[in-house]
Design a protein around this motif. Structure first.
Motif, short mmCIF file in Angstrom:
data_model
loop_
_atom_site.label_atom_id
_atom_site.label_comp_id
_atom_site.label_asym_id
_atom_site.label_seq_id
_atom_site.Cartn_x
_atom_site.Cartn_y
_atom_site.Cartn_z
N PRO A 70 0.71 -1.03 -0.13
CA PRO A 70 -0.08 0.17 -0.16
C PRO A 70 0.86 1.14 -0.03
O PRO A 70 0.56 2.29 -0.64
CB PRO A 70 -0.88 -0.14 1.27
N ASP A 71 1.88 1.47 0.65
CA ASP A 71 2.51 2.61 0.89
C ASP A 71 4.05 2.55 0.43
O ASP A 71 4.67 3.64 0.49
CB ASP A 71 2.55 3.01 2.35
N SER A 72 4.47 1.51 -0.06
CA SER A 72 5.93 1.57 -0.71
C SER A 72 5.99 2.02 -1.82
O SER A 72 5.32 1.88 -2.71
CB SER A 72 6.39 -0.02 -0.37
N PRO A 73 7.29 2.71 -2.11
CA PRO A 73 7.64 3.36 -3.43
C PRO A 73 7.55 2.43 -4.55
O PRO A 73 8.03 1.07 -4.19
CB PRO A 73 8.93 4.00 -3.14
N ILE A 74 7.21 2.64 -5.67
CA ILE A 74 7.23 1.86 -6.89
C ILE A 74 8.35 2.33 -7.85
O ILE A 74 8.51 3.59 -8.05
CB ILE A 74 5.88 2.11 -7.64
N ASP A 75 8.92 1.65 -8.46
CA ASP A 75 9.94 1.64 -9.21
C ASP A 75 9.35 1.75 -10.53
O ASP A 75 8.76 1.14 -11.18
CB ASP A 75 11.07 0.53 -9.35
N VAL A 76 9.70 3.23 -11.10
CA VAL A 76 9.10 3.57 -12.47
C VAL A 76 10.26 3.79 -13.46
O VAL A 76 9.85 4.28 -14.50
CB VAL A 76 8.07 4.76 -12.35
N SER A 77 11.55 3.08 -13.29
CA SER A 77 12.29 3.18 -14.38
C SER A 77 11.98 2.72 -15.57
O SER A 77 12.53 3.32 -16.89
CB SER A 77 13.24 2.22 -13.85
N GLU A 78 11.02 1.87 -15.59
CA GLU A 78 10.44 1.30 -16.96
C GLU A 78 9.11 1.59 -17.35
O GLU A 78 8.43 0.94 -18.11
CB GLU A 78 10.61 -0.41 -17.12
N ARG A 79 8.69 2.66 -16.61
CA ARG A 79 7.16 2.89 -17.05
C ARG A 79 7.06 3.39 -18.27
O ARG A 79 5.87 3.47 -19.08
CB ARG A 79 6.56 3.84 -15.95
N TYR A 80 8.19 4.12 -18.86
CA TYR A 80 7.97 4.70 -20.18
C TYR A 80 9.13 3.98 -21.10
O TYR A 80 9.84 3.20 -20.60
CB TYR A 80 8.37 6.22 -20.27
N ILE A 81 9.19 4.36 -22.16
CA ILE A 81 10.01 3.60 -23.07
C ILE A 81 11.31 4.31 -23.39
O ILE A 81 11.44 5.40 -24.22
CB ILE A 81 9.37 3.27 -24.55
N TRP A 82 12.39 3.99 -22.37
CA TRP A 82 13.69 4.58 -22.81
C TRP A 82 14.70 3.60 -23.52
O TRP A 82 14.61 2.56 -23.06
CB TRP A 82 14.30 4.84 -21.20
N THR A 83 15.45 4.27 -24.16
CA THR A 83 16.50 3.57 -25.04
C THR A 83 17.69 3.60 -23.83
O THR A 83 17.58 4.17 -22.83
CB THR A 83 17.05 4.47 -26.28
N ASP A 84 18.77 2.99 -24.32
CA ASP A 84 19.69 2.76 -23.32
C ASP A 84 20.97 3.57 -23.27
O ASP A 84 22.08 3.43 -22.96
CB ASP A 84 20.37 1.32 -23.49
N SER A 85 20.66 4.85 -24.26
CA SER A 85 21.62 5.74 -24.42
C SER A 85 21.37 6.89 -24.86
O SER A 85 20.28 7.21 -25.66
CB SER A 85 22.76 5.21 -25.59
N TRP A 86 21.87 7.98 -24.33
CA TRP A 86 21.46 9.48 -24.77
C TRP A 86 21.45 9.71 -26.32
O TRP A 86 20.93 10.65 -26.83
CB TRP A 86 22.44 10.57 -24.10
N ILE A 87 22.16 8.85 -26.95
CA ILE A 87 22.62 9.18 -28.38
C ILE A 87 21.42 8.14 -29.17
O ILE A 87 21.79 8.10 -30.46
CB ILE A 87 24.04 9.10 -28.71
N GLY A 137 19.52 8.25 -21.68
CA GLY A 137 18.69 7.63 -22.58
C GLY A 137 17.91 8.51 -23.39
O GLY A 137 17.76 9.98 -23.09
N THR A 138 17.21 7.97 -24.36
CA THR A 138 16.24 8.81 -25.26
C THR A 138 14.82 8.10 -25.05
O THR A 138 14.75 6.91 -24.52
CB THR A 138 16.52 8.81 -26.57
N TYR A 139 13.74 8.64 -25.17
CA TYR A 139 12.57 8.35 -24.92
C TYR A 139 11.46 8.50 -26.01
O TYR A 139 11.70 9.55 -26.65
CB TYR A 139 11.95 8.73 -23.59
N ILE A 140 10.65 7.29 -25.96
CA ILE A 140 9.56 7.43 -27.24
C ILE A 140 8.52 8.19 -27.10
O ILE A 140 8.16 8.26 -25.73
CB ILE A 140 9.14 6.03 -27.45
N LEU A 141 7.77 8.86 -27.97
CA LEU A 141 6.88 9.61 -27.74
C LEU A 141 5.51 8.67 -28.27
O LEU A 141 5.60 8.06 -29.43
CB LEU A 141 6.82 11.09 -28.57
N ASN A 142 4.40 9.27 -27.85
CA ASN A 142 2.97 8.71 -28.53
C ASN A 142 2.29 9.67 -29.52
O ASN A 142 1.56 9.28 -30.20
CB ASN A 142 2.20 8.30 -27.31
N PHE A 143 2.63 11.09 -29.20
CA PHE A 143 1.80 11.89 -29.78
C PHE A 143 2.42 13.13 -29.76
O PHE A 143 3.62 13.15 -30.86
CB PHE A 143 0.32 12.20 -29.17
#
Ligand code: NOJ
Length: 613
Positions: free
Chosen positions: A177-194, A211-217
């Motif tokens: 109920p109260d413990s923090p949730i890891d959201v590292s993978e909640r979005y689509i992150w690549t593994d490098s800034w480039i 990392g870079t991240y993917i957009l939906n819109f």
């Protein structure tokens, strides 16, 4: 508009990527050449949908009660009786959640908090309660595919140190109920800034995470991570794998949050966009929805879900109750719905518009049916509904291009066809599309989002008491801008016509969303369109809440089980043979433009419409 990676914006404002147009009346075959069978649903469709008639409220522009120039939830509550009187018994409320409003609220910053500009969570709960007291239902707008880049999940996931990528849960969380949730993978992150996005739109250089991240819109809307159909890079997670399921759990918590407070379901934004690089037919996105429904349906069996998907053979398999016939027009190629009302590249001009309901277009209804019928039949096989809209917040209003008379004939069809009708606010009075500068990411859509016009005798046509310059968008400045007050006073107004059609639908088994549909006349070289609506042979199930009372009040005990609906939007008189089943002494229950029964035929003068029973 749906999946950003595959679909174009409506109204031809983006280049075509894939033609949605199908040219066959036959059910589509899969790659193994078997006729696809749409499976019947696993969870029953909520019974209240059979009688539901929706009114779409764009909260920014409906009614402002606190004088700040923008609509609010108390304003919607104040106008519930108006909507109910009009003949609608359900609402679809566009997103009203906390947001930086870079896409008018489709960039959600907090799914569980009403945006302060609209009011409070208590105001929304009060709206649910007031609606239920009136036998009405309220659908919220669920945006499961992306959030705002300002959402706490995204900000945490963008932290450079993995240990900092946590948030507290939004809703009830049985395991912890109260413990923090890891959201590292909640979005689509690549593994490098480039790194590039493997063909998907991506952003780099905005965050400290490597990392870079993917957009939906839009750029402000990072895609939530429901995984990839066939992961081909280390950073791509599998659909329905642990990370994708964690995103599903978070979205289920959002659904539970509002359903447990009285919401009656959701219109689901870009429902087909969840799994990336999905296969033809979206099998992984479908399975993701099946998973979501397997969890939420048993908890809230009366909740309804309508998808912004536009391909019912997929959305029904995914488990939705209803899908919209979306407006698609790519590179001058209209889909079926577009053929009816918006078959033009110059959306403000009557001339040159080839829409079926343009009196002078000379076009037949047959090409619409060619596309519509197979999709309707697939939806019926799944016991779902395929819904037609008058317009929506992404689509250009038909006024001023179509005349009031043309819109009357069009509403005759749109409000009597199978599925639940969706009336966009202001369409009942013929509010006009206005070419306006973009507001909150609206671009060409902005002109369909202007303030509701209540009364010409009041400041800002009754929308708001704020100074005109402070309004969310300017009201229509024309001296003859239509208003509710004027339309109520004029007996033959569009509003009164819409009211008559909507209330006729009330309680009539032949006009329920799921009543039968059979084409009677659709000549390729003529302008008529006629069809039968037929009550299901088994007695309809009267829903327990609200609608039962309405049906009892409004439904004539001897309401006919079959109704013939016929129209002629053209300039020449046309005739329709009365089909078997319409009875020995047919009478005209509703008429526009002087239709008459003569010698077993229905005479349809120019621009006419009739319901015969
Ligand atoms: C579809 C919504 O209807 C539209 O208004 C929005 O901009 C996109 N999805 C992105 O959420």
């Amino acid at each position: 508009m749906t999946d950003h990676t595959r679909h174009a914006q409506t109204n031809g404002s983006e280049p075509p990527r894939e033609s949605p147009v199908r040219h066959s009346r036959e059910p589509r075959r899969d790659k193994h050449h078997n006729i696809r069978q749409t499976a019947r649903r696993r969870f029953p469709r909520p019974a209240w949908l059979a009688y539901a008639r929706f009114y779409e409220v764009y909260p920014q522009s409906f009614a402002d009660t606190n004088g700040d120039g923008i609509g609010d939830l108390p304003g919607v509550l104040d106008r519930l009786d108006y909507i109910r009187e009009l003949g609608c018994n359900a609402l679809w409320l566009n997103p009203c959640f906390d947001s930086p409003f870079r896409d008018a609220g489709y960039d959600v910053r907090d799914y569980t908090r009403v945006a302060p500009r609209y009011g409070t969570n208590d105001d929304l709960v009060a709206l649910f309660e007031a609606a239920h007291e009136r036998g009405m239902h309220v659908l919220l707008d669920l945006v499961p595919g992306h959030t705002s880049e300002e959402h706490a999940w995204f900000r945490a996931s963008a932290q450079p140190d993995p240990a900092d990528r946590t948030v507290l849960p939004d809703g009830p969380h049985p395991e912890s109920p109260d413990s923090p949730i890891d959201v590292s993978e909640r979005y689509i992150w690549t593994d490098s800034w480039i790194a590039g996005g493997d063909g998907l739109p991506f952003i780099g250089g905005e965050t400290e995470r490597d990392g870079t991240y993917i957009l939906n819109f839009f750029k402000c809307q990072p895609a939530l991570n429901y995984g990839f159909a066939h992961p081909s890079q280390p950073w791509q997670k599998p659909a329905l794998g642990p990370d994708a399921l964690a995103t599903c759990e978070a979205m289920l918590d959002v659904m539970r949050f509002w359903l447990s407070r009285g919401a009656d379901g959701f219109r689901v934004d870009m429902a087909d966009s969840l799994v990336k690089h999905d296969d033809e037919g979206k099998p992984f996105t479908i399975r993701t929805w099946q998973y979501l429904f397997s969890k939420i349906r048993p908890e809230f069996p009366e909740a309804a879900f309508v998808s912004e998907w536009g391909r019912p053979h997929e959305s029904m398999e995914a488990g939705f109750d209803m899908d919209f016939y979306l407006d698609w027009r790519w590179g001058g190629h209209p889909n079926g719905y577009n053929l009816l009302l918006r078959n033009t590249d110059t959306p403000l001009l009557h001339e040159g518009d080839a829409s079926y309901f343009n009196t002078d277009s000379g076009t037949s209804i047959a090409p619409f049916l060619e596309q519509y019928l197979p999709q309707l039949r697939e939806t019926e096989r799944a016991d779902g509904l395929f819904d037609l809209i008058t317009c929506n917040h992404d689509t250009l209003r038909t006024a001023p291009r179509l005349t009031e008379r043309e819109r009357k004939v069009a509403y005759g069809m749109l409000l009597t066809m199978p599925g639940c009708p969706f009336l966009y606010y202001g369409d009942e009075i013929g509010m006009r599309y206005r070419p306006l500068p973009t507001q909150e990411g609206g671009y060409t859509r902005t002109g369909s989002r202007t303030p509701m016009q209540w009364d010409s005798g009041m400041a800002n046509l009754g929308f708001s008491t704020a100074p005109a310059g402070q309004l969310y968008l300017p009201v229509d400045p024309d001296a003859d801008a239509p208003t509710v007050a004027d339309e109520l006073a004029r007996q033959d107004s569009l509003l009164n016509w819409a009211h008559t059609l909507l209330t006729l639908r009330t309680g009539r088994a032949a006009l329920t969303a799921d009543a039968g549909f059979a084409v009677v006349a659709a000549p390729e070289d003529g302008r008529t369109f006629a069809y039968l609506r037929t009550a299901a042979t088994v007695a309809p199930v009267w829903p327990a809440q609200g609608i039962a009372a309405e049906a009892a009040i409004d439904a004539p005990a001897d309401a006919p089980a079959v109704m013939l609906i016929a129209m002629n939007p053209g300039r020449e008189t046309e005739y329709v043979e009365l089909p078997d089943g319409i009875g020995t002494s047919p009478s005209i229950a509703l008429a526009l433009g002087g239709p008459a029964v003569e010698d077993g035929r229905l005479r349809l003068p120019p621009q006419s419409f009739a319901i015969v029973e």
